[in-house]
Design a protein around this motif. Structure first.
Motif, PDB file in Angstrom:
ATOM      1  N   ARG A   1       1.016  -1.265   0.020  1.00 16.70           N
ATOM      2  CA  ARG A   1       0.024  -0.049   0.026  1.00 16.70           C
ATOM      3  C   ARG A   1       0.955   1.257   0.020  1.00 16.70           C
ATOM      4  NH1 ARG A   1       2.111   2.292   4.435  1.00 16.70           N
ATOM      5  NH2 ARG A   1       2.071   1.226   6.380  1.00 16.70           N
TER       6      ARG A   1
ATOM      7  N   ALA B   1       0.329   5.123   1.661  1.00 14.90           N
ATOM      8  CA  ALA B   1      -0.544   5.651   2.586  1.00 14.90           C
ATOM      9  C   ALA B   1      -0.064   7.110   2.863  1.00 14.90           C
ATOM     10  CB  ALA B   1      -0.320   4.944   4.104  1.00 14.90           C
ATOM     11  N   PRO B   2      -0.457   7.924   2.027  1.00 13.24           N
ATOM     12  CA  PRO B   2      -0.160   9.500   2.185  1.00 13.24           C
ATOM     13  C   PRO B   2      -1.093  10.031   3.180  1.00 13.24           C
ATOM     14  CG  PRO B   2      -1.091   9.018   0.250  1.00 13.24           C
ATOM     15  CD  PRO B   2      -1.012   7.544   0.915  1.00 13.24           C
ATOM     16  N   SER B   3      -0.487  11.300   3.736  1.00 13.59           N
ATOM     17  CA  SER B   3      -1.315  12.108   4.591  1.00 13.59           C
ATOM     18  C   SER B   3      -1.688  13.326   3.583  1.00 13.59           C
ATOM     19  CB  SER B   3      -0.793  12.530   5.796  1.00 13.59           C
ATOM     20  OG  SER B   3      -0.469  11.234   6.681  1.00 13.59           O
TER      21      SER B   3
ATOM     22  N   GLU C   1      -4.336   8.675   4.760  1.00 15.80           N
ATOM     23  CA  GLU C   1      -3.980   8.757   6.503  1.00 15.80           C
ATOM     24  C   GLU C   1      -4.660  10.221   6.871  1.00 15.80           C
ATOM     25  OE1 GLU C   1      -0.597   6.863   7.723  1.00 15.80           O
ATOM     26  OE2 GLU C   1      -1.647   5.033   7.232  1.00 15.80           O
TER      27      GLU C   1
ATOM     28  N   TYR D   1      -1.323   7.768  15.063  1.00 15.93           N
ATOM     29  CA  TYR D   1      -0.568   7.200  13.916  1.00 15.93           C
ATOM     30  C   TYR D   1      -0.237   5.815  13.993  1.00 15.93           C
ATOM     31  CZ  TYR D   1       3.327   5.489  11.118  1.00 15.93           C
ATOM     32  OH  TYR D   1       4.112   4.674  10.070  1.00 15.93           O
TER      33      TYR D   1
ATOM     34  N   VAL E   1      -2.227   2.671  11.799  1.00 18.44           N
ATOM     35  CA  VAL E   1      -1.229   2.166  10.674  1.00 18.44           C
ATOM     36  C   VAL E   1      -1.436   0.612  10.936  1.00 18.44           C
ATOM     37  CG1 VAL E   1       0.826   2.341  11.560  1.00 18.44           C
ATOM     38  CG2 VAL E   1       0.545   2.702   9.154  1.00 18.44           C
TER      39      VAL E   1
ATOM     40  N   ARG F   1       7.830   1.494   2.842  1.00 17.40           N
ATOM     41  CA  ARG F   1       7.681   3.048   3.272  1.00 17.40           C
ATOM     42  C   ARG F   1       9.277   3.409   3.549  1.00 17.40           C
ATOM     43  NH1 ARG F   1       4.886   1.588   9.144  1.00 17.40           N
ATOM     44  NH2 ARG F   1       6.693   0.414  10.200  1.00 17.40           N
TER      45      ARG F   1
ATOM     46  N   LEU G   1      10.965   5.519   9.011  1.00 20.83           N
ATOM     47  CA  LEU G   1       9.849   4.760  10.056  1.00 20.83           C
ATOM     48  C   LEU G   1      10.210   3.670  10.463  1.00 20.83           C
ATOM     49  CD1 LEU G   1       6.560   6.040   7.978  1.00 20.83           C
ATOM     50  CD2 LEU G   1       7.086   6.487  10.422  1.00 20.83           C
TER      51      LEU G   1
ATOM     52  N   LYS H   1       8.631  16.962   4.642  1.00 16.70           N
ATOM     53  CA  LYS H   1       7.204  16.479   4.563  1.00 16.70           C
ATOM     54  C   LYS H   1       6.590  17.479   3.592  1.00 16.70           C
ATOM     55  CE  LYS H   1       4.286  13.405   7.050  1.00 16.70           C
ATOM     56  NZ  LYS H   1       4.884  12.601   8.037  1.00 16.70           N
TER      57      LYS H   1
HETATM   58  N1  GLU Z   1       1.102   8.818   6.395  1.00 18.50           N
HETATM   59  C1  GLU Z   1       2.312   8.442   6.613  1.00 18.50           C
HETATM   60  C2  GLU Z   1       3.073   9.579   5.930  1.00 18.50           C
HETATM   61  O1  GLU Z   1       2.502  10.097   5.092  1.00 18.50           O
HETATM   62  C3  GLU Z   1       2.988   6.981   6.172  1.00 18.50           C
HETATM   63  C4  GLU Z   1       2.759   5.960   7.205  1.00 18.50           C
HETATM   64  C5  GLU Z   1       3.130   4.618   6.773  1.00 18.50           C
HETATM   65  O2  GLU Z   1       3.597   4.350   5.438  1.00 18.50           O
HETATM   66  O3  GLU Z   1       3.393   3.847   7.563  1.00 18.50           O
HETATM   67  O4  GLU Z   1       4.405   9.695   6.510  1.00 18.50           O
END
Ligand code: GLU
Length: 284
Positions: A6, A8-10, A42, A196, A200, A214, A218, A255
């Motif tokens: 996946r 998963a952008p914010s 997200e 978060y 997640v 990712r 992280l 970011k």
């Molecule tokens: N939403 C997070 C971000 O934009 C990504 C989190 C993830 O991939 O676990 O940095």
């Protein structure tokens, strides 16, 4: 098991080159494996998430050539699911209410002990000031809830996961170490009702993600995710933490590095393949 990953952008700003790298890598890995690529928005931080940015994400990713199944999972639609996970942890006595302000925490940690790290993957390690607050009764809503890490890792020898990106191999940490290196992290923020880390973990499990792709920023947070998976009875996926896209001075893109927004490259007439070519030199 089919490969399933996946992105998963914010939706708190424009997608930039770093996002494009992550999304393309995940997408290409899924294609190569004959698997699936999912998208997840997200947006639990409603003070920063904007529908406009979400729409731009769909537009930019489609322009890059990515396709994903619909409907897209949006975290703001799933607050009841996070609530249920928090209820479960509360019922186990693993959460407590924290009323500390940032200043309280900074004051309490201003004289760190020698040999004990001050910062963990989630920032300043919480000194435990509220750890004795009552844990019985109904779980308070709209409260900051912290995980009692010492209790959480009780009975876990090690915390481990399979890394297939940077430092590929098995990552295995003594579970007790997390008490001092991570500490009592926040699992529910007052304004979000979740965090978060909690979201997640629950979402990766619900989307049946087999490999989380990712950024390596992280990597350190993953040990927290593994603890939560164990507590909630969820499978631990494999992880592929990739290198970060850096600017010409070597600094990783912030970011919100609007100067490298995909939309600007598009407006300049670049094509998706040009973006791929710009990203070709990123290692791993
Ligand atoms: N939403 C997070 C971000 O934009 C990504 C989190 C993830 O991939 O676990 O940095």
């Amino acid at each position: 098991m089919t490969f399933r990953t996946r992105f998963a952008p914010s939706p708190t700003g424009p997608l930039h080159l770093g996002h494009a790298y992550s999304a393309l890598l995940a997408y290409d890995m899924a294609q190569a494996a004959g698997g699936e690529f999912l998208l997840r928005i997200e947006d639990i931080d409603q003070s920063r998430a904007r529908r406009q940015w979400e729409d731009q994400i769909y537009d930019d990713l489609a322009w890059l050539g990515l396709r994903w199944p619909l409907p897209v999972m949006r975290q703001s639609d799933r607050l009841d699911v996070y609530d249920a996970a928090l209820d479960r942890l509360w019922a186990l006595g693993l959460l407590y209410v924290c009323t500390c302000s940032r200043a309280d925490i900074a004051n309490a940690t201003s004289a760190p002990q020698e040999g004990v790290p001050a910062f963990g993957p989630d920032g300043l390690i919480y000194p435990g000031s509220c750890r004795n607050s009552p844990r019985n009764g109904l779980r308070p809503k709209q409260a900051v809830l912290r995980l009692d890490m010492a209790l959480a890792v009780q009975g876990m020898d090690t915390v481990g996961f399979v890394e297939t990106g940077i430092h590929a191999g098995d990552v295995i940490l003594p579970a007790d170490d997390l008490v001092h290196t991570v500490g009592d992290i926040v699992l529910a923020r007052r304004d979000m009702g979740t965090s978060y880390h909690l979201s997640v973990v629950v979402d990766d499990a619900d989307q049946q993600i087999t490999t989380v792709v990712r950024g390596k920023d992280l990597f350190e947070a993953t040990q927290i995710h593994v603890v939560l998976q164990r507590l909630l009875g969820l499978a631990t996926p494999r992880y592929y933490h990739h290198a970060l896209v850096r600017d010409e001075t070597g600094k990783r893109l912030a970011k919100r590095d609007d100067a490298r927004a995909i939309s600007l490259y598009r407006a300049d007439g670049l094509l998706p393949n040009d973006i791929r070519n710009i990203l070709i030199n990123v290692k791993v």
